[in-house]
Design an enzyme around this catalytic site. Structure first.
Site, short mmCIF file in Angstrom:
data_model
loop_
_atom_site.label_atom_id
_atom_site.label_comp_id
_atom_site.label_asym_id
_atom_site.label_seq_id
_atom_site.Cartn_x
_atom_site.Cartn_y
_atom_site.Cartn_z
N PRO A 126 0.79 -1.23 0.29
CG PRO A 126 -0.63 -1.40 1.71
CD PRO A 126 0.44 -1.94 1.05
CD GLU A 127 2.21 3.48 -4.52
OE1 GLU A 127 2.57 4.50 -4.69
OE2 GLU A 127 2.13 2.66 -5.48
CE LYS A 158 5.41 2.75 -0.03
NZ LYS A 158 6.10 1.91 -0.58
NE ARG A 213 7.89 -3.32 -5.85
CZ ARG A 213 7.16 -2.84 -4.90
NH1 ARG A 213 7.55 -2.16 -4.03
NH2 ARG A 213 5.88 -2.69 -5.26
#
Length: 279
Positions: A2-3, A52, A267
């Site tokens: 989640p950002e 975050k 990523r």
């Protein structure tokens, strides 16, 4: 993972449900039993986020010194909060690390990377190590100071939480495309005006994510959401909202070139080799 907009949305929901109320805190799973006992029976002062990281400040019973529930959801964590008051006893579903109950609302935390009770001083120390949060701070100057001293690729720097707090892979890929920046550009080669434009864009885009619960970056859809918000309406989006993220091999929405993908620091980075050539 989640950002930042997701954590800001959770903080707002927790605040609306529990701020000013006495709460019962438990750990149905058992792994947070000792921490839950420290918070149980306390009054929630405020829930807040920075990037975050999520912090819930609680005034424990019989103690003037507040304690803080510190949460980092990591890759698989979720924090669900009832939108309306729950009547009766809510059953526990799944491995609930921490449950907060009060005034009919129930919040369940599952699978977090971090779930701990800390002091306000420890919270301040954590926040000091983070970069500026576009949802909280008007200036991105602290982020620029770190970017302009670095030889790392700007695509890697944007994922560094000490540079900008709350940015994850989606916002990283999309904001670089929106400003036609080559992701391989070294931080120290990035133009100051480009950084300021990126920061201003994050300040514009991330609040839309808080409202919609989705990352919206395509300009046509950004304008739809902004228009709905200006009218006090709920925006409805049905199409994919990204320019390049998870569109490997699909045509660029601007020039038609197939979207490229490569791994960067574990990523997947998505970009257009034709549109993104600037610094």
């Amino acid at each position: 993972m989640p950002e930042g907009h997701t954590l800001a949305r959770i903080a707002g929901a927790l605040d609306a449900a529990f701020a000013g109320n006495e709460v019962h805190v438990s750990s149905p799973q058992g792994r947070f039993a000792a921490g839950a006992e420290l918070l149980d029976g306390g009054v929630v002062r405020e829930a807040r986020s920075h990037g975050k990281q999520l912090f819930v400040e609680v005034e424990p019973p019989g103690s003037p010194e507040p304690r803080v529930l510190h949460v980092h959801l990591g890759l698989i964590g979720t924090f669900t909060i009832d939108e309306v008051a729950f009547v009766g006893e809510k059953p526990v579903v799944g491995q609930v690390r921490c449950r907060i109950e009060g005034e009919g609302h129930v919040a369940d935390l599952r699978g977090p990377m971090v779930c701990a009770v800390i002091t306000p001083e420890e919270e301040a120390s954590i926040r000091d190590r983070l970069g500026p949060d576009p949802l909280r701070e008007e200036s991105g100057e602290r982020g620029w100071e770190r970017v302009t001293r670095s030889r790392k690729e700007v695509a890697a720097l944007l994922m560094d939480q000490s540079v900008v707090a709350g940015i994850g892979n989606v916002y990283r890929c999309e904001v670089l495309f929106r400003h036609r920046v080559d992701p391989a550009t070294p931080g120290r080669a990035l133009a100051r005006e480009t950084w300021e434009a990126i920061w201003a864009d994050l300040r514009r885009l991330m609040p839309l994510g808080v409202v919609t619960g989705r990352i919206v970056t395509r300009e046509d859809q950004v304008e739809v959401v902004e228009g709905a918000m200006a009218k006090g309406e709920t925006p409805h989006l049905t199409e994919r909202t990204s320019y390049v993220y998870r569109r490997t091999g699909e045509p660029c929405r601007v020039c038609g070139t197939p979207v490229s993908m490569r791994d960067l620091a574990g990523r997947k980075l998505y970009w257009c080799t034709v549109c993104q050539t600037g610094t």
